[in-house]
Design an enzyme around this catalytic site. Structure first.
Site, short mmCIF file in Angstrom:
data_model
loop_
_atom_site.label_atom_id
_atom_site.label_comp_id
_atom_site.label_asym_id
_atom_site.label_seq_id
_atom_site.Cartn_x
_atom_site.Cartn_y
_atom_site.Cartn_z
N LYS A 22 -4.91 2.63 -6.63
CA LYS A 22 -4.69 3.62 -5.57
C LYS A 22 -3.21 3.98 -5.46
O LYS A 22 -2.85 5.15 -5.39
CB LYS A 22 -5.18 3.06 -4.23
N ASN A 23 -2.36 2.97 -5.45
CA ASN A 23 -0.94 3.23 -5.18
C ASN A 23 -0.19 3.81 -6.39
O ASN A 23 0.94 4.25 -6.25
CB ASN A 23 -0.24 1.97 -4.66
N ARG A 100 0.12 7.99 5.09
CA ARG A 100 1.57 8.13 5.00
C ARG A 100 2.04 8.61 3.63
O ARG A 100 3.07 9.27 3.52
CB ARG A 100 2.23 6.78 5.27
N CYS A 124 2.32 3.14 12.22
CA CYS A 124 1.54 2.42 11.22
C CYS A 124 1.26 1.01 11.73
O CYS A 124 2.11 0.41 12.40
CB CYS A 124 2.31 2.37 9.91
N ARG A 129 7.87 1.52 9.25
CA ARG A 129 7.76 2.31 8.03
C ARG A 129 8.43 3.70 8.14
O ARG A 129 7.76 4.73 8.02
CB ARG A 129 6.30 2.45 7.60
N PRO A 130 9.73 3.73 8.37
CA PRO A 130 10.42 5.02 8.42
C PRO A 130 10.50 5.66 7.03
O PRO A 130 10.23 4.99 6.02
CB PRO A 130 11.82 4.65 8.92
N VAL A 131 10.88 6.94 6.98
CA VAL A 131 11.04 7.61 5.68
C VAL A 131 12.49 8.09 5.52
O VAL A 131 12.78 9.02 4.77
CB VAL A 131 10.05 8.79 5.50
N ASP A 320 1.24 -6.78 -0.37
CA ASP A 320 -0.14 -6.29 -0.31
C ASP A 320 -1.18 -7.36 -0.66
O ASP A 320 -2.38 -7.11 -0.58
CB ASP A 320 -0.32 -5.08 -1.25
N ILE A 342 8.72 -7.95 3.90
CA ILE A 342 8.71 -6.49 3.69
C ILE A 342 8.37 -5.74 4.99
O ILE A 342 9.07 -4.81 5.38
CB ILE A 342 7.70 -6.09 2.59
N ARG A 412 -10.56 3.00 2.54
CA ARG A 412 -9.38 3.77 2.15
C ARG A 412 -8.84 3.31 0.81
O ARG A 412 -8.18 4.09 0.11
CB ARG A 412 -8.27 3.59 3.19
#
Ligand code: EPZ
Length: 436
Positions: A22-23, A100, A124, A129-131, A320, A342, A412
């Site tokens: 997925k990622n 996201r 989240c 989890r900023p961008v 993860d 993380i 998901r």
């Protein structure tokens, strides 16, 4: 709302075929925006996040032809971004808020069209989890960015992004991907230092190379990208999902049994393999017809040893898999300590594991687990994708019946996890409707 009902206590035996990652698939789909020619992606996992990302591209004006495989675990998508740019170049809130990773369209849109409007992802469950690192990097490449009514409104005066020599403040998978994609069409040679080296980034870089990008340093912390005028279409098969593979390894480690994973990339899950071997599981790698295979054996009655785990960027132990390994360590003899470095809020599964009987304590970003604790089935509720997987693993161990609610999180990111586990003998049923 669907839920999963698991009757624990059965060892797992047989084979599981790992689906596409997925990622890795998510940034690869975004990369299709970089060319007007068709990009065909194979081995996309048939999960909700992939469907959402394809819808984001459709909302931007892409044509997408999907072909599902027979088992329903994977699909191929032929993506044509030829008509993108005719409309507003906007990734809408309705889609972005559900995922996201939609922010990954920002770099490609700016690189090809010189403007973009992308909804800011909201909160989240696992952390803030900023961008900011995505935006700062693109600004340094010449983009003018402002946040207006919840949207990132970005444009490039002059039309074309410029190469930069950029060092990321901290390792970020998404920011590396966004800047890497942007740099492929930028003017000049970009250096991205302290870049993430997750296998998904290597996969994206190889797709970009197949599209005509000039990239050096793939799989290292310094990516060097010589910007080109245009990219072209190609076909690309997405790599196997290391987190899905790792989840099944954890399931066997916890529940016992003997399972072969097909189409896995052992090097991508090396940190987990090392950990599980140290707990006492037996792992064997070999080459199969369909690529590398990984066999895990843990006979019932064989004790697991407690071990400590610290999550960190690849190649260290992945965040993860932290939740899934916590479920395993509830069954290990002794005290295990897990440090999550993380995300600041990624222990929400711990409370639910406690409800099943786990003996653990959370202290800030550290979890202390005393095992082995006998688990007893009850109803538990998942808060995010990997937390849900951890609860399934605990349910496979628990005596009696465990009901995992809110499994839309699972859907998901795991293609047919219930069907794949049934295939190795787990007693797990999906029940529709009637949720808590
Ligand atoms: C990717 O998220 C994955 N998602 C996540 O997988 C994974 O947990 C994460 O990488 C870490 O490995 C996808 O690939 C789609 P980051 P990403 O940017 O890119 C901070 C799963 O379960 N940060 O590497 O969003 C951030 O808050 C998921 O499949 C900033 O401060 O993660 C975090 O603490 C969930 N500013 C750290 O960096 C930024 O601009 C690493 O995050 C960006 C990130």
């Amino acid at each position: 709302m669907d839920r999963l009902v698991i009757t624990g206590g059965t060892a797992l035996r047989g084979r599981i075929r790992v689906s596409g990652a997925k990622n890795a698939a998510l940034p690869c789909i975004a990369a299709a925006l970089l060319t007007e020619e068709t990009v065909t992606l194979r081995n996309l996992p048939a999960v909700a996040d992939i469907r959402t990302m394809l819808r984001v591209l459709e909302a931007l004006g892409c044509g997408v032809e999907r072909v599902a495989d027979e088992a329903g675990f994977e699909l191929s998508a032929a993506i044509s971004a030829q008509a993108v740019g005719d409309g507003g170049l906007q990734a809408p809130y309705d889609l972005v808020k559900t995922m996201r990773a939609s922010i990954l369209v920002l770099g490609p849109l700016l690189a090809r069209f010189g403007r973009a409007s992308v909804s800011l992802p909201g909160g989240c469950a696992i952390g803030a989890r900023p961008v900011n690192m995505h935006l700062e990097g693109l600004e340094r490449m010449g983009a003018a960015i402002l946040i207006d009514k919840g949207y990132v409104e970005a444009s490039v005066p002059g039309g074309r992004l410029k190469a930069i020599d950029h060092t990321f403040d901290k390792v970020s998978v998404g920011a590396t991907e966004n800047l890497l994609m942007a740099a492929t069409l930028a003017e000049g040679t970009t250096h991205l230092r302290n870049a993430a080296v997750e296998p998904e980034i290597g996969d994206l870089a190889r797709l970009l190379q197949a599209m005509g990008a000039a990239i050096e340093g793939i799989d290292t912390g310094t990516l060097v990208v010589h910007g080109v005028e245009r990219l072209h279409g190609c076909e690309h098969a997405v790599i196997a999902d290391r987190i899905e593979a790792g989840t099944y390894l954890c399931a066997v480690a916890a529940a016992g049994g003997d399972v072969v994973l097909d189409r896995v990339r052992p090097d991508d899950v090396r940190a987990l393999i090392d950990l599980l071997e140290r707990t006492g599981c037996v792992l064997t790698e070999r080459m199969g017809q369909d690529g590398p295979q990984l066999r895990i054996q843990r006979e019932l009655g064989q004790k697991l040893r407690a071990k400590d785990v610290t999550t960190a960027p690849h190649p260290a132990f992945p965040t993860d898999l932290q939740a899934q390994v916590m479920a395993v360590l509830t069954q290990a003899s002794g005290i295990s300590v897990i440090k999550e470095t993380i995300f600041e809020n990624r222990f929400q599964h711990a409370m639910e594991l406690e409800r099943l009987g786990a003996n653990l304590r959370i202290d800030g970003s550290t979890a202390i687990i005393a095992g082995p604790a006998p688990l007893t089935g009850c109803t538990v509720m998942a808060t995010d994708l990997r937390a849900s997987a951890a609860l399934i693993i605990a349910g496979l161990v628990a005596s009696g019946e465990t009901t995992v609610d809110r499994i839309y999180h699972l859907d998901r990111g795991y293609a047919g996890i219930d069907r794949k586990l049934q295939g190795v003998g787990a007693r797990i049923e999906r029940v529709s409707g009637g949720s808590v």
